[in-house]
Structure formats: structure tokens, C-alpha cells
Design a protein around this motif. Structure first.
Motif, PDB file in Angstrom:
ATOM      1  N   VAL A  30       0.833  -1.205   0.000  1.00  0.00           N
ATOM      2  CA  VAL A  30       0.000   0.000   0.000  1.00  0.00           C
ATOM      3  C   VAL A  30       0.871   1.261   0.000  1.00  0.00           C
ATOM      4  N   GLN A  31       1.967   1.210   0.720  1.00  0.00           N
ATOM      5  CA  GLN A  31       2.874   2.355   0.767  1.00  0.00           C
ATOM      6  C   GLN A  31       3.609   2.529  -0.567  1.00  0.00           C
ATOM      7  N   ALA A  32       4.041   1.423  -1.172  1.00  0.00           N
ATOM      8  CA  ALA A  32       4.847   1.496  -2.400  1.00  0.00           C
ATOM      9  C   ALA A  32       3.996   1.703  -3.655  1.00  0.00           C
ATOM     10  N   VAL A  33       2.759   1.182  -3.646  1.00  0.00           N
ATOM     11  CA  VAL A  33       1.892   1.258  -4.835  1.00  0.00           C
ATOM     12  C   VAL A  33       0.552   1.864  -4.400  1.00  0.00           C
ATOM     13  N   PRO A  34       0.490   3.201  -4.303  1.00  0.00           N
ATOM     14  CA  PRO A  34      -0.742   3.840  -3.831  1.00  0.00           C
ATOM     15  C   PRO A  34      -1.941   3.480  -4.707  1.00  0.00           C
ATOM     16  N   GLY A  35      -3.054   3.203  -4.057  1.00  0.00           N
ATOM     17  CA  GLY A  35      -4.288   2.883  -4.773  1.00  0.00           C
ATOM     18  C   GLY A  35      -4.464   1.412  -5.078  1.00  0.00           C
ATOM     19  N   ALA A  36      -3.424   0.594  -4.848  1.00  0.00           N
ATOM     20  CA  ALA A  36      -3.531  -0.840  -5.133  1.00  0.00           C
ATOM     21  C   ALA A  36      -4.573  -1.478  -4.227  1.00  0.00           C
ATOM     22  N   LYS A  37      -5.425  -2.286  -4.829  1.00  0.00           N
ATOM     23  CA  LYS A  37      -6.432  -3.027  -4.067  1.00  0.00           C
ATOM     24  C   LYS A  37      -5.896  -4.444  -3.887  1.00  0.00           C
ATOM     25  N   ILE A  38      -5.668  -4.830  -2.646  1.00  0.00           N
ATOM     26  CA  ILE A  38      -5.073  -6.126  -2.330  1.00  0.00           C
ATOM     27  C   ILE A  38      -6.061  -6.915  -1.473  1.00  0.00           C
ATOM     28  N   GLU A  39      -6.258  -8.161  -1.852  1.00  0.00           N
ATOM     29  CA  GLU A  39      -7.080  -9.053  -1.034  1.00  0.00           C
ATOM     30  C   GLU A  39      -6.239 -10.290  -0.758  1.00  0.00           C
ATOM     31  N   PHE A  40      -6.184 -10.711   0.497  1.00  0.00           N
ATOM     32  CA  PHE A  40      -5.466 -11.934   0.842  1.00  0.00           C
ATOM     33  C   PHE A  40      -6.478 -13.065   0.936  1.00  0.00           C
ATOM     34  N   ILE A  41      -6.192 -14.159   0.232  1.00  0.00           N
ATOM     35  CA  ILE A  41      -7.092 -15.314   0.301  1.00  0.00           C
ATOM     36  C   ILE A  41      -6.269 -16.554   0.614  1.00  0.00           C
ATOM     37  N   SER A  42      -6.884 -17.485   1.324  1.00  0.00           N
ATOM     38  CA  SER A  42      -6.206 -18.744   1.629  1.00  0.00           C
ATOM     39  C   SER A  42      -6.204 -19.601   0.385  1.00  0.00           C
ATOM     40  N   SER A  43      -5.090 -20.257   0.168  1.00  0.00           N
ATOM     41  CA  SER A  43      -4.992 -21.179  -0.948  1.00  0.00           C
ATOM     42  C   SER A  43      -5.513 -22.528  -0.480  1.00  0.00           C
ATOM     43  N   THR A  44      -5.266 -23.560  -1.251  1.00  0.00           N
ATOM     44  CA  THR A  44      -5.732 -24.892  -0.861  1.00  0.00           C
ATOM     45  C   THR A  44      -5.038 -25.317   0.425  1.00  0.00           C
ATOM     46  N   PRO A  45      -5.709 -26.148   1.223  1.00  0.00           N
ATOM     47  CA  PRO A  45      -5.091 -26.593   2.482  1.00  0.00           C
ATOM     48  C   PRO A  45      -3.746 -27.273   2.255  1.00  0.00           C
ATOM     49  N   ALA A  46      -3.623 -28.021   1.158  1.00  0.00           N
ATOM     50  CA  ALA A  46      -2.369 -28.728   0.888  1.00  0.00           C
ATOM     51  C   ALA A  46      -1.218 -27.746   0.670  1.00  0.00           C
ATOM     52  N   ALA A  47      -1.509 -26.636  -0.006  1.00  0.00           N
ATOM     53  CA  ALA A  47      -0.460 -25.662  -0.306  1.00  0.00           C
ATOM     54  C   ALA A  47      -0.080 -24.844   0.922  1.00  0.00           C
ATOM     55  N   GLN A  48      -1.016 -24.622   1.822  1.00  0.00           N
ATOM     56  CA  GLN A  48      -0.785 -23.836   3.031  1.00  0.00           C
ATOM     57  C   GLN A  48      -0.128 -22.496   2.712  1.00  0.00           C
ATOM     58  N   GLN A  49      -0.671 -21.820   1.720  1.00  0.00           N
ATOM     59  CA  GLN A  49      -0.140 -20.528   1.307  1.00  0.00           C
ATOM     60  C   GLN A  49      -1.265 -19.508   1.279  1.00  0.00           C
ATOM     61  N   THR A  50      -0.889 -18.286   1.521  1.00  0.00           N
ATOM     62  CA  THR A  50      -1.822 -17.192   1.338  1.00  0.00           C
ATOM     63  C   THR A  50      -1.499 -16.542   0.001  1.00  0.00           C
ATOM     64  N   ALA A  51      -2.512 -16.285  -0.783  1.00  0.00           N
ATOM     65  CA  ALA A  51      -2.313 -15.652  -2.088  1.00  0.00           C
ATOM     66  C   ALA A  51      -2.795 -14.211  -2.027  1.00  0.00           C
TER      67      ALA A  51
END
Length: 198
Positions: A12-33
Motif C-alpha cells: 500500500v505504501q509502495a503502490v498507492p491505490g492498489a487493491k489487495i485481497e489476501f485469500i487462503s490457498s488450498t489446504p495442501a499448499a498452506q499458502q496465502t495468495a
């Protein structure tokens, strides 16, 4: 790597106006996208490549995912990028961007100018899903032939009835062609019969 909350603040600081949403990936991947809006995808990707905390110097994967419309929401094609830092030995950061399924609107910015390795992979997503990558240096089919009219990884893709082009049709192919009234050339039947006898 930085915690998710700090990553969001840094973007948000580096790219003003960027809309970011964090979503959980598949349980196997255990990653946030991170789902990034179309207008700021390039800026966010550039930030991850250049910021000394991340130095994402390698994009290992570009792929598409087709989400059909549901009763309460429209469908979309999601383009997914997996970013790694070879220099800092960290990653992945999973970036996602969504585009409408309608072919004339299914566009996202190309990240090939940032990571040269995206070129063939974006071409594959274009070929199989119909995503147009704005700014791509050579956007053309890579797996299907130039005259092919559709995008076979879309979930609503219907295979053609005419299998005359298939060099070695097998039983399922021939049966489907007969079922829908497609052309089944005699040579194809002969080839299938020869294959059975071997």
C-alpha cells in the motif's frame, strides 16, 4: 519473509491505490495468495521484484484457472503467478489477478517485461484460456495450431465433432465423433482397427 500484514502495508505504501485481497490457498499448499486489481498488478509485481526485502527475481509459474458463473456472482478467469527470490532463498509469493470470462474483456497486464520467463507461460494461458496479456512481446498460440478457434482449458469448452485432423484417433474419439455426427474418415477407422490388432 515478512508477515502478511506487513506485506500488505508495504504494498500500500509502495503502490498507492492498489487493491489487495489476501485469500487462503488450498489446504495442501498452506499458502496465502494476494489477489491484486488489474490496474495495479504490474506495479505490485515490480515492487516485489525490486524491493530489497523481497527481491523476487524468479517467476516459476504462470497459469490460469477458470471459474464459471454462479447464481450470486459472475464467472472470471484467474491468472496466477508464483514468485521466488533465488537471491534471498525465499518464496513463493502467489500473485493472482482476475479478468472477466468474456473474450473481448479477458485481459491482464503482461509481466514478461519484468520476468522474461513469463513469455511462454503467458502464451500458454492465452492459448488455453483466452487471456490477452497487454504488453506481451509476442502473444500467439503455443500449443494449438493457428487456425484453432477456441480455448480448450475453459470449463465450458466443447470438443469438436470433426476429428479428421487427429492423426491416430482412438476408440473414444471415434465413438464421440459418430455420436455427434462428426466426420469419421475411413482411414481413421482402418488405423484404429490396425492399432487394436497389434
Amino acid at each position: 519473509m515478512e508477515p502478511i500484514e506487513k506485506i500488505r502495508d508495504a504494498i500500500v505504501q509502495a503502490v498507492p491505490g492498489a487493491k489487495i485481497e489476501f485469500i487462503s490457498s488450498t489446504p495442501a499448499a498452506q499458502q496465502t495468495a494476494l489477489v491484486v486489481d488489474h490496474e495495479h498488478l504490474y506495479g505490485v509485481a515490480k515492487f516485489f521484484k525490486e524491493d530489497p526485502r523481497f527481491l523476487m527475481d524468479f517467476c516459476s509459474c504462470v497459469t490460469g484457472v477458470d471459474y464459471l458463473p454462479k447464481a450470486d456472482k459472475p464467472g472470471y478467469i484467474e491468472v496466477v503467478y508464483h514468485l521466488y527470490s533465488v537471491a534471498l532463498k525465499q518464496g513463493p509469493i502467489v500473485l493472482k489477478v482476475r479478468a472477466p470470462r468474456e473474450l473481448d474483456q479477458c485481459r491482464v497486464p503482461s509481466l514478461t517485461p519484468l520476468w522474461r520467463g513469463c513469455e511462454f507461460q503467458e502464451r500458454e494461458a492465452f492459448d488455453l484460456y483466452g487471456v490477452k496479456f497487454d504488453g506481451h512481446p509476442d502473444l500467439r498460440r503455443i500449443l494449438m495450431w493457428d487456425e484453432f478457434k477456441d480455448h480448450p482449458m475453459r470449463k465450458d469448452y466443447v470438443p469438436p465433432a470433426d476429428y479428421e485432423w487427429e492423426p491416430t484417433p482412438h476408440d473414444e474419439t471415434l465413438a464421440r465423433a459418430r455420436e455427434v455426427g462428426g466426420v469419421v474418415p475411413p482411414s481413421a477407422i482402418e488405423e484404429a482397427d490396425k492399432a487394436k490388432k497389434k
